[in-house]
Scaffold this motif. Structure first.
Motif, PDB file in Angstrom:
ATOM      1  N   LEU A  60      47.560  30.598  35.872  1.00  0.00           N
ATOM      2  CA  LEU A  60      47.264  31.931  35.444  1.00  0.00           C
ATOM      3  C   LEU A  60      48.412  32.635  35.287  1.00  0.00           C
ATOM      4  O   LEU A  60      49.198  32.929  36.078  1.00  0.00           O
ATOM      5  N   SER A  64      46.779  38.161  33.313  1.00  0.00           N
ATOM      6  CA  SER A  64      45.480  37.873  33.694  1.00  0.00           C
ATOM      7  C   SER A  64      45.424  37.891  35.048  1.00  0.00           C
ATOM      8  O   SER A  64      44.171  38.292  35.520  1.00  0.00           O
ATOM      9  N   THR A  68      41.979  40.447  37.337  1.00  0.00           N
ATOM     10  CA  THR A  68      41.150  39.696  38.301  1.00  0.00           C
ATOM     11  C   THR A  68      40.978  40.536  39.551  1.00  0.00           C
ATOM     12  O   THR A  68      40.171  40.493  40.557  1.00  0.00           O
ATOM     13  N   SER A 223      35.611  36.779  34.789  1.00  0.00           N
ATOM     14  CA  SER A 223      37.035  36.815  35.693  1.00  0.00           C
ATOM     15  C   SER A 223      36.445  37.777  36.915  1.00  0.00           C
ATOM     16  O   SER A 223      37.493  37.855  37.802  1.00  0.00           O
TER      17      SER A 223
END
Length: 237
Positions: A60, A64, A68, A223
């Motif tokens: 990840l 990103s 989250t 997400s």
């Protein structure tokens, strides 16, 4: 002391930050994570003041990973890739350090973060202080006082947001959704989509993929789903 977490898969980069932290008063190393997945678990169970985040990592990416997070610590990006700077600042990171960076540049980033944290403490948002039931949002030329329990949801629209209040009132604020996410009480609000933050108290009903609130049905982004459902379960054990 400000607790710091290093999130980087490169041992050399980790050691550089370790050394800089050892030479900087007021900072303490809380931990080191080799990837963002490991960091998610750490942040889920611990309060950290500052994270040093690499972008290119396995499993990840750093950016990103930030998307989250429900509650985002002050973030200093550390990367060799200049092209991600704009996206990083759109996520309201405190600073963006290009590898290799000097100790002087590191200190500049730290001082920026310290000033921001001190300002938040003066406003009653720091740890160990009584949480205020309201905050001020800058709308036009005015700072408008808004009680948290008046907020139904916040809708992100490019460089500004619409704060949907009770009685169908709307307040337009020229701020990014990610920045407002840091201000709102963690236990009262949840981000369910890249474009929406909602009040947990105002939810009419919810399912696996959507939430009904304020007379609207909103989609839950992939997400954000796991963290949102986990937060709901904690409120209704």
């Amino acid at each position: 002391m400000l607790k710091c977490l290093i999130i980087d898969d490169e041992p050399i980069a980790q050691n550089i930050i370790r050394g800089y932290l050892d030479d900087t008063p007021g900072l303490v190393l809380f931990g080191v994570c080799d990837n963002a997945i490991e960091a998610l678990e750490v942040l889920e169970n611990n309060d950290v003041d500052i994270i040093f985040l690499d972008i290119e990592m396995p499993k990840l990416s750093g950016l990103s990973f930030l998307k989250t997070l429900e509650k985002i610590p002050e973030t200093i990006i550390t990367t060799a890739y200049r092209e991600f700077a704009v996206e990083g600042f759109e996520l309201s990171v405190a600073d963006y350090l290009l590898k290799p960076y000097s100790f002087e540049r590191f200190l500049k980033a730290i001082n920026k973060v310290k000033k921001k944290i001190e300002a938040e403490h003066r406003l009653g948002k720091g740890s160990g202080m009584v949480e205020q039931p309201y905050t001020y949002f800058k709308s036009g030329r005015k700072n408008v006082k808004v009680k948290y329990d008046e907020i139904v949801m916040i809708e992100g629209l490019s460089n500004y947001v619409k704060i949907h209040l009770k009685e169908d009132k709307i307040l337009v604020v020229y701020e990014r959704l990610s920045q407002l996410q840091k201000i709102l009480p963690y236990h009262k609000f949840a981000r369910i989509h890249k474009s929406y933050i909602i009040s947990l108290e105002k939810i009419n009903n919810y399912g696996i993929d959507s939430v009904e609130i304020g007379g609207k049905e909103l989609s839950i982004g992939k997400s954000y789903k796991e963290r949102f459902l986990s937060k709901i379960k904690k409120l209704n054990p």
